[in-house]
Design a protein around this motif. Structure first.
Motif, short mmCIF file in Angstrom:
data_model
loop_
_atom_site.label_atom_id
_atom_site.label_comp_id
_atom_site.label_asym_id
_atom_site.label_seq_id
_atom_site.Cartn_x
_atom_site.Cartn_y
_atom_site.Cartn_z
N THR A 98 -59.57 -57.41 -31.02
CA THR A 98 -60.01 -55.20 -30.71
C THR A 98 -60.63 -55.34 -30.27
O THR A 98 -61.39 -56.08 -29.44
N LYS A 99 -60.60 -53.89 -29.70
CA LYS A 99 -61.76 -53.35 -28.50
C LYS A 99 -62.42 -53.21 -28.97
O LYS A 99 -63.71 -53.73 -28.30
N ASN A 100 -63.35 -53.89 -30.33
CA ASN A 100 -64.79 -53.57 -30.41
C ASN A 100 -64.65 -55.47 -30.69
O ASN A 100 -65.90 -55.49 -31.53
N LEU A 101 -64.09 -56.18 -30.02
CA LEU A 101 -64.27 -57.78 -30.29
C LEU A 101 -64.03 -58.16 -31.92
O LEU A 101 -64.79 -59.32 -31.84
N VAL A 102 -64.04 -57.93 -32.20
CA VAL A 102 -63.54 -58.57 -33.36
C VAL A 102 -62.21 -59.17 -33.54
O VAL A 102 -60.88 -58.49 -32.67
N THR A 103 -62.20 -60.41 -33.96
CA THR A 103 -60.95 -61.28 -34.05
C THR A 103 -60.40 -61.05 -34.97
O THR A 103 -60.88 -61.79 -35.93
N HIS A 104 -58.87 -60.91 -34.84
CA HIS A 104 -57.74 -62.02 -36.12
C HIS A 104 -57.38 -62.83 -36.29
O HIS A 104 -56.41 -63.02 -34.53
N HIS A 105 -56.28 -63.68 -37.00
CA HIS A 105 -56.01 -64.50 -37.34
C HIS A 105 -54.74 -64.60 -38.15
O HIS A 105 -54.95 -64.10 -39.78
N ARG A 106 -53.15 -64.66 -37.64
CA ARG A 106 -52.66 -64.12 -38.37
C ARG A 106 -51.70 -65.26 -38.67
O ARG A 106 -51.16 -66.15 -36.92
N LEU A 107 -51.23 -66.28 -39.51
CA LEU A 107 -49.85 -67.08 -39.66
C LEU A 107 -48.16 -66.99 -40.23
O LEU A 107 -47.99 -65.73 -41.28
N LEU A 108 -47.50 -66.87 -39.05
CA LEU A 108 -46.43 -66.79 -39.51
C LEU A 108 -45.42 -67.58 -39.44
O LEU A 108 -44.94 -68.73 -38.87
N LEU A 109 -44.38 -67.05 -41.10
CA LEU A 109 -43.64 -68.78 -41.57
C LEU A 109 -42.74 -67.90 -41.12
O LEU A 109 -42.15 -67.43 -41.80
N ASN A 110 -41.27 -68.74 -39.93
CA ASN A 110 -39.53 -67.97 -40.15
C ASN A 110 -39.77 -67.03 -39.58
O ASN A 110 -39.40 -66.01 -40.24
N LYS A 111 -41.40 -66.24 -39.13
CA LYS A 111 -41.43 -64.77 -38.65
C LYS A 111 -41.91 -64.18 -40.03
O LYS A 111 -42.51 -62.86 -39.78
N SER A 112 -42.67 -64.70 -40.88
CA SER A 112 -42.58 -63.38 -41.74
C SER A 112 -44.21 -64.08 -42.38
O SER A 112 -44.87 -64.85 -42.18
N GLU A 113 -45.28 -63.05 -42.47
CA GLU A 113 -46.79 -63.46 -42.13
C GLU A 113 -47.03 -64.15 -43.81
O GLU A 113 -46.48 -63.50 -45.16
N VAL A 114 -47.90 -65.35 -43.69
CA VAL A 114 -48.17 -65.55 -44.68
C VAL A 114 -50.06 -64.76 -44.83
O VAL A 114 -50.48 -65.01 -44.06
N LEU A 115 -50.59 -64.31 -46.28
CA LEU A 115 -51.83 -64.36 -46.59
C LEU A 115 -52.73 -64.78 -46.17
O LEU A 115 -52.01 -66.22 -46.30
N SER A 116 -53.55 -65.05 -45.60
CA SER A 116 -54.62 -65.69 -46.16
C SER A 116 -54.69 -65.87 -47.37
O SER A 116 -54.92 -65.67 -47.95
N PHE A 117 -55.66 -67.45 -47.38
CA PHE A 117 -55.91 -67.78 -48.70
C PHE A 117 -57.01 -66.92 -49.49
O PHE A 117 -57.13 -66.82 -50.60
N GLU A 118 -57.39 -66.57 -48.79
CA GLU A 118 -59.28 -65.55 -48.65
C GLU A 118 -58.35 -64.42 -49.72
O GLU A 118 -58.81 -63.28 -50.77
N ASN A 119 -56.87 -64.08 -49.74
CA ASN A 119 -56.18 -63.16 -49.77
C ASN A 119 -54.95 -62.82 -50.66
O ASN A 119 -54.59 -62.21 -51.07
N GLN A 120 -55.11 -64.03 -51.68
CA GLN A 120 -54.60 -64.38 -52.92
C GLN A 120 -54.74 -64.93 -53.57
O GLN A 120 -55.58 -65.58 -53.66
N PRO A 121 -54.37 -65.25 -54.67
CA PRO A 121 -54.80 -65.36 -56.07
C PRO A 121 -54.88 -66.70 -55.58
O PRO A 121 -54.70 -67.85 -55.64
N VAL A 122 -56.45 -67.39 -56.80
CA VAL A 122 -57.29 -68.96 -56.74
C VAL A 122 -56.79 -69.16 -57.39
O VAL A 122 -56.56 -70.54 -57.35
N ASP A 123 -55.67 -69.09 -58.25
CA ASP A 123 -54.88 -69.66 -59.13
C ASP A 123 -53.50 -69.86 -58.95
O ASP A 123 -52.34 -70.29 -59.83
#
Length: 254
Positions: A98-123
């Protein structure tokens, strides 16, 4: 970042597997299930780890605890994509700054975004965490013309099997850096234990039995505090560090 070869699963803590200074390296992890033709189409767990240094432009990719590929992107380029396949699935990691130098990573599986593990239920993935971790001995080895201490980590896996692996302090430091990256934007950041610090006093005998015994117990306490964190214990980095498969939780072959 030259000199890469094919490494075994779990061998992700070599210096060349860390793309740059820890403070400038962002780590992202995604866990997801995919149908597995070898298991009668039952779903199999996969874990993708991406390490990217914003200061050097170097990046490294691991899949299921195994080194997959590495590369370089000029730091003045604010966006780039990395494409690969988990047959028959197409996977893209999209990197954007971003313009304020924050870097983001996204994973797309068959064009659909997968949530990072930090944003998924731990179980969500029925993990099999270890039961016990201990460090009871160390070994002093000669490397590059100097003496280095390695600590033997003994891990009792979730199924009761035993894994043994040696790690030096610099590898503990890599693990701590990865954990800090994963939890950086989480309210749980302050719950992470602190790694016993480096010693800069030239009068401290860092290979003396007294110093190594104290360090050994402190590092054991550090790993056990991480093991007590229900999210940290599921990361590829932690499981590989203590000698376990990030997918099955069983001891890695040595």
């Amino acid at each position: 970042m030259s000199g890469f070869t094919s490494y075994e699963v779990g061998d992700i803590f070599r210096p060349r597997h860390w793309p740059g200074p820890g403070v400038n390296t962002k780590c992202s992890s995604w866990h997801f299930l995919l149908p597995d033709a070898n298991r009668g189409r039952r779903e199999a767990l996969h874990k993708v780890v991406f390490r990217h240094c914003t200061a050097t432009g170097n990046w490294v990719l691991f899949i299921d605890g195994r080194y997959e590929m590495h590369g370089y992107e000029p730091i003045h380029n604010p966006e780039f994509n990395i494409s690969f396949r988990l047959i028959p699935n197409d996977v893209v990691i999209a990197v954007a700054r971003t313009k304020n130098l924050v870097t983001h990573h996204r994973l797309l599986l068959n064009k659909s975004e997968v949530l990072s593990f930090e944003n998924q239920p731990v179980d969500a993935f029925n993990e099999n965490p270890p039961q016990k971790i201990s460090i009871n001995k160390y070994d002093i080895r000669s490397e590059g013309g100097k003496q280095v201490a390695y600590f033997e980590i003994t891990t009792i896996s979730g199924d009761g099997s035993v894994a043994k692996i040696y790690r030096r302090y610099s590898e503990f430091n890599m693990l701590a850096s990865a954990m800090y990256c994963y939890f950086y934007y989480s309210h749980l950041l302050n719950s992470l234990p602190s790694l016993p610090g480096k010693v800069f006093n030239p009068f401290t005998k860092q290979l003396s039995p007294e110093f190594l015994d104290e360090r050994m117990h402190a590092l054991e306490a550090y790993l056990n505090m991480l093991m007590g964190n229900e999210r940290a214990v599921c990361y590829t980095d932690f499981l590989c560090f203590v000698g376990l498969s990030p997918i099955t939780g069983s001891p890695l072959p040595r």
